[in-house]
Scaffold this motif. Structure first.
Motif, PDB file in Angstrom:
ATOM      1  N   UNK A   1       0.841  -1.203   0.000  1.00  0.00           N
ATOM      2  CA  UNK A   1       0.000   0.000   0.000  1.00  0.00           C
ATOM      3  C   UNK A   1       0.865   1.236   0.000  1.00  0.00           C
ATOM      4  N   UNK A   2       0.313   2.299  -0.569  1.00  0.00           N
ATOM      5  CA  UNK A   2       0.902   3.631  -0.440  1.00  0.00           C
ATOM      6  C   UNK A   2      -0.237   4.623  -0.583  1.00  0.00           C
ATOM      7  N   UNK A   3      -0.328   5.542   0.368  1.00  0.00           N
ATOM      8  CA  UNK A   3      -1.407   6.541   0.394  1.00  0.00           C
ATOM      9  C   UNK A   3      -2.790   5.886   0.311  1.00  0.00           C
ATOM     10  N   UNK A   4      -2.940   4.733   0.951  1.00  0.00           N
ATOM     11  CA  UNK A   4      -4.238   4.057   0.993  1.00  0.00           C
ATOM     12  C   UNK A   4      -4.587   3.254  -0.240  1.00  0.00           C
ATOM     13  N   UNK A   5      -3.728   3.277  -1.249  1.00  0.00           N
ATOM     14  CA  UNK A   5      -3.978   2.538  -2.492  1.00  0.00           C
ATOM     15  C   UNK A   5      -3.236   1.209  -2.482  1.00  0.00           C
ATOM     16  N   UNK A   6      -3.945   0.147  -2.873  1.00  0.00           N
ATOM     17  CA  UNK A   6      -3.263  -1.140  -3.026  1.00  0.00           C
ATOM     18  C   UNK A   6      -2.500  -1.104  -4.348  1.00  0.00           C
ATOM     19  N   UNK A   7      -1.184  -1.283  -4.266  1.00  0.00           N
ATOM     20  CA  UNK A   7      -0.335  -1.205  -5.455  1.00  0.00           C
ATOM     21  C   UNK A   7       0.030  -2.581  -6.001  1.00  0.00           C
ATOM     22  N   UNK A   8       0.045  -3.569  -5.121  1.00  0.00           N
ATOM     23  CA  UNK A   8       0.507  -4.899  -5.514  1.00  0.00           C
ATOM     24  C   UNK A   8       0.030  -5.896  -4.484  1.00  0.00           C
ATOM     25  N   UNK A   9      -0.253  -7.108  -4.943  1.00  0.00           N
ATOM     26  CA  UNK A   9      -0.709  -8.162  -4.040  1.00  0.00           C
ATOM     27  C   UNK A   9      -0.180  -9.488  -4.553  1.00  0.00           C
ATOM     28  N   UNK A  10       0.320 -10.315  -3.637  1.00  0.00           N
ATOM     29  CA  UNK A  10       0.882 -11.601  -4.041  1.00  0.00           C
ATOM     30  C   UNK A  10       0.719 -12.590  -2.897  1.00  0.00           C
ATOM     31  N   UNK A  11       0.269 -13.788  -3.217  1.00  0.00           N
ATOM     32  CA  UNK A  11       0.221 -14.863  -2.229  1.00  0.00           C
ATOM     33  C   UNK A  11       1.387 -15.804  -2.482  1.00  0.00           C
ATOM     34  N   UNK A  12       1.875 -16.414  -1.403  1.00  0.00           N
ATOM     35  CA  UNK A  12       2.985 -17.353  -1.524  1.00  0.00           C
ATOM     36  C   UNK A  12       4.312 -16.698  -1.201  1.00  0.00           C
ATOM     37  N   UNK A  13       5.354 -17.504  -1.302  1.00  0.00           N
ATOM     38  CA  UNK A  13       6.709 -17.045  -0.967  1.00  0.00           C
ATOM     39  C   UNK A  13       7.429 -16.630  -2.247  1.00  0.00           C
ATOM     40  N   UNK A  14       8.027 -15.448  -2.219  1.00  0.00           N
ATOM     41  CA  UNK A  14       8.843 -14.958  -3.329  1.00  0.00           C
ATOM     42  C   UNK A  14      10.265 -14.759  -2.821  1.00  0.00           C
ATOM     43  N   UNK A  15      11.199 -14.624  -3.749  1.00  0.00           N
ATOM     44  CA  UNK A  15      12.576 -14.327  -3.346  1.00  0.00           C
ATOM     45  C   UNK A  15      12.693 -12.864  -2.936  1.00  0.00           C
ATOM     46  N   UNK A  16      13.763 -12.556  -2.232  1.00  0.00           N
ATOM     47  CA  UNK A  16      14.033 -11.171  -1.840  1.00  0.00           C
ATOM     48  C   UNK A  16      14.068 -10.273  -3.074  1.00  0.00           C
TER      49      UNK A  16
END
Length: 100
Positions: A72-87
């Motif tokens: 989130x930034x300024x109340x807006x969802x910018x990105x969403x992901x389920x599961x494990x990702x790399x750094x």
């Protein structure tokens, strides 16, 4: 406005990690997110939300599986992901999606 709403309305990007204590992949994601924070420092906030203790928030944001990360930034969802990702994948998405 709830404390959660205040957090996600920040000028700084905020990565919310929805997790559960019993979730194996969630335990794997913890150290990865620490590395992300170490790398990005003050450019981002990372907040962990236990879905079992915060069922209302998990339900409101339609978190169906854990781990789920939402940026989130300024109340807006910018990105969403389920599961494990790399750094590297997490950092890349944060930098691409946020207004930094």
């Amino acid at each position: 406005m709830s404390k959660f709403d205040t957090i996600i309305n920040s000028e700084k990007p905020v990565l919310i990690d929805f997790f559960a204590t019993w979730c194996g992949p969630c335990k794997m994601l913890g150290p990865i997110l620490k590395e992300v924070k170490d790398r990005l420092g003050e450019r981002i906030s990372i907040i962990k939300v236990d879905v079992d203790k915060n069922q209302q928030i998990a339900s409101k944001y339609q978190v169906r599986g854990v781990p789920t990360m939402i940026l989130y930034q300024r109340g807006q969802q910018l990105w969403r992901q389920s599961g494990v990702l790399t750094k590297q994948e997490i950092i890349k998405n944060i930098l691409e999606k946020s207004n930094k």
